[in-house]
Enzyme design. Structure first.
Site, PDB file in Angstrom:
ATOM      1  N   ASP A 104     -16.841   8.100  -0.370  1.00  0.00           N
ATOM      2  CA  ASP A 104     -15.503   7.922   0.194  1.00  0.00           C
ATOM      3  C   ASP A 104     -15.160   9.251   0.888  1.00  0.00           C
ATOM      4  O   ASP A 104     -15.845  10.266   0.668  1.00  0.00           O
ATOM      5  CB  ASP A 104     -14.519   7.625  -0.968  1.00  0.00           C
ATOM      6  N   CYS A 117     -16.139   2.717   1.601  1.00  0.00           N
ATOM      7  CA  CYS A 117     -14.966   1.857   1.833  1.00  0.00           C
ATOM      8  C   CYS A 117     -14.449   1.955   3.259  1.00  0.00           C
ATOM      9  O   CYS A 117     -13.813   1.033   3.750  1.00  0.00           O
ATOM     10  CB  CYS A 117     -13.866   2.207   0.832  1.00  0.00           C
ATOM     11  N   ARG A 130     -13.934  -7.455   2.942  1.00  0.00           N
ATOM     12  CA  ARG A 130     -12.545  -7.180   2.549  1.00  0.00           C
ATOM     13  C   ARG A 130     -11.673  -8.410   2.788  1.00  0.00           C
ATOM     14  O   ARG A 130     -10.827  -8.770   1.980  1.00  0.00           O
ATOM     15  CB  ARG A 130     -11.963  -6.011   3.370  1.00  0.00           C
ATOM     16  N   GLN A 166     -10.478  -3.532  -2.692  1.00  0.00           N
ATOM     17  CA  GLN A 166     -11.713  -2.963  -2.130  1.00  0.00           C
ATOM     18  C   GLN A 166     -12.903  -3.245  -3.052  1.00  0.00           C
ATOM     19  O   GLN A 166     -14.010  -3.556  -2.590  1.00  0.00           O
ATOM     20  CB  GLN A 166     -11.523  -1.445  -1.948  1.00  0.00           C
ATOM     21  N   ARG A 206       0.871  -1.186   0.000  1.00  0.00           N
ATOM     22  CA  ARG A 206       0.000   0.000   0.000  1.00  0.00           C
ATOM     23  C   ARG A 206       0.900   1.225   0.000  1.00  0.00           C
ATOM     24  O   ARG A 206       1.863   1.293   0.767  1.00  0.00           O
ATOM     25  CB  ARG A 206      -0.896   0.037   1.236  1.00  0.00           C
ATOM     26  N   HIS A 211      -7.637   1.032  -6.008  1.00  0.00           N
ATOM     27  CA  HIS A 211      -7.816   0.252  -4.774  1.00  0.00           C
ATOM     28  C   HIS A 211      -8.574  -1.033  -5.144  1.00  0.00           C
ATOM     29  O   HIS A 211      -9.733  -1.230  -4.748  1.00  0.00           O
ATOM     30  CB  HIS A 211      -8.591   1.088  -3.751  1.00  0.00           C
TER      31      HIS A 211
HETATM   32  N1  NVA Z   1      -9.626   7.398  -1.036  1.00  0.00           N
HETATM   33  C1  NVA Z   1      -9.280   6.915   0.279  1.00  0.00           C
HETATM   34  C2  NVA Z   1      -9.578   5.464   0.391  1.00  0.00           C
HETATM   35  C3  NVA Z   1      -9.333   4.874   1.751  1.00  0.00           C
HETATM   36  C4  NVA Z   1      -9.635   3.411   1.809  1.00  0.00           C
HETATM   37  C5  NVA Z   1      -7.803   7.202   0.527  1.00  0.00           C
HETATM   38  O1  NVA Z   1      -6.995   6.985  -0.395  1.00  0.00           O
HETATM   39  O2  NVA Z   1      -7.459   7.648   1.615  1.00  0.00           O
HETATM   40  N1   CP Z   2     -11.074   0.584   3.123  1.00  0.00           N
HETATM   41  C1   CP Z   2      -9.790   0.459   3.476  1.00  0.00           C
HETATM   42  O1   CP Z   2      -8.900   0.267   2.644  1.00  0.00           O
HETATM   43  O2   CP Z   2      -9.587   0.555   4.807  1.00  0.00           O
HETATM   44  P1   CP Z   2      -8.161   0.704   5.512  1.00  0.00           P
HETATM   45  O3   CP Z   2      -7.587   2.026   5.057  1.00  0.00           O
HETATM   46  O4   CP Z   2      -8.467   0.670   6.982  1.00  0.00           O
HETATM   47  O5   CP Z   2      -7.291  -0.436   5.081  1.00  0.00           O
END
Ligand code: NVA
Ligand code: CP
Length: 333
Positions: free
Chosen positions: A227, A268, A313, A134, A104, A131
């Site tokens: 989101d 998410c 997830r 997800q 990530r 992502h």
């Molecule tokens: N768009 C958000 C998704 C988190 C799961 C981010 O990148 O922070």
């Molecule tokens: N939705 C998601 O990716 O959650 P986290 O950021 O907690 O992994």
């Protein structure tokens, strides 16, 4: 179907049949876990997780998904990657130790480089652009609620040019769904990705629409999805985003405008729907807001399936690891 040794970097690389197969495998693994059947599909495998950004759901999904099927996990912090050592060299080293790498971070190029040089499957646990794990969980949740995906209308409300907007558009287009990005024009997904997905949607029977008109967007929607307004790494854009998105909050009025009594709400997560965190309290004080992308009322409503989605997830990520680490044409048993 056999996805052995494939990377999972973006759903752009996966066909509708392959995505459906992963959903079927996730359902199968979920059912087995509910029945208390202990898995051994990943016995003897070693997994490494490298996260540059914070995470609750994704990290825990990789760890529990791996442990449930017998794999060992290293959560690697303080590595040399990108500091004293190039991503290429790190990838080559990790590929000799591990059977799979979960990443990530910020740049899609980093996860691509890990895949190019490690020689083992690499799974994208979120980048600025995509992502994909997800989306599998989201589609699984939608399928569990409606029994099918084809023809369903999903409206993504908010920052549609980011990882979630992009990835949902890809998933919907590939699975024959009707995708709507409801956002101010400044936050529409890129023209390049949109036109590619429109072409794919034509073949699958789906559609892609970008609009700023709330009533037009949500009419007949089966799924309203949002989101955070400010994604990880973009905190300096908070004020600008609030200005752009304050009229696009998911609230009860928007839900009513769907005119669909069976509509569900997805997110998410994490979500700024209340004042229960320090970050949300700081934002409230500074910008005079009480809720951001979704009201507390919608978030807690009976049609909100966000915690089923969060659970999925883990089942989805387990399916991705199993499908790419086990050389077997018949994993759904
Ligand atoms: N768009 C958000 C998704 C988190 C799961 C981010 O990148 O922070
Ligand atoms: N939705 C998601 O990716 O959650 P986290 O950021 O907690 O992994």
């Amino acid at each position: 179907m056999n996805l052995y040794h494939r990377n999972f970097l973006t759903l752009r690389d996966y066909s509708p049949e392959e995505i459906t197969y992963l959903l079927d495998l996730a359902s199968n693994l979920k059912e087995k876990k509910k029945q208390g059947i202990r898995g051994h599909l990943l016995d003897g495998k070693n997994i490494v997780i490298i996260f540059e950004k914070t995470s609750t759901r994704t990290r825990c999904s990789f760890e529990i998904g791996a442990y449930d099927e017998g794999a060992n996990v290293t959560y690697l912090t303080n590595s040399q990657m990108g500091k004293k050592e190039s991503i290429e060299d790190t990838a080559k080293v990790l590929g000799r130790f591990y059977d799979g790498i979960a990443f990530r971070g910020f740049s899609q190029q980093t996860v691509q480089t890990l895949a190019d040089f490690s020689g083992v499957p690499v799974w994208n646990g979120l980048t600025d652009l995509y992502h994909p794990t997800q989306i599998l969980a989201d589609m699984l949740t939608i399928r569990e609620n409606f029994g099918e995906l084809k023809g369903k209308k999903l409206v993504f409300v908010g920052d549609a040019r980011n990882n979630m907007g992009n990835s949902l558009m890809i998933g919907c287009a590939k699975l024959g769904m009707h995708f709507v990005a409801l956002a101010p024009e400044a936050l529409f997904p890129s023209e390049e990705l949109t036109s590619e997905m429109k072409k794919i949607a034509q073949r699958t029977g789906g559609s892609v629409l970008l609009t700023s008109d709330i009533a037009e967007a949500v009419e007949g929607a089966d799924v309203i999805y949002t989101d955070v307004w400010v994604s990880m790494g973009e905190e300096d854009k908070t004020e600008e985003r609030i200005k752009l998105l304050k009229d696009f909050q998911v609230n009860e009025k928007m839900i009513q405008l769907t005119h669909n009594p069976d509509v569900i709400f997805l997110h998410c997560l994490p979500s700024f729907h209340d004042l229960n965190t320090k970050v949300s309290q700081d934002i409230y004080q500074k910008y005079g807001l009480k809720e951001m992308e979704v009201t507390d009322q919608v978030f807690r409503a009976s049609y909100s399936k966000v915690f089923d989605e969060a659970e999925n997830r883990m089942h989805a990520i387990k399916a991705i690891m199993v499908a790419t680490l086990v050389n077997d044409d018949n994993l759904i048993k």
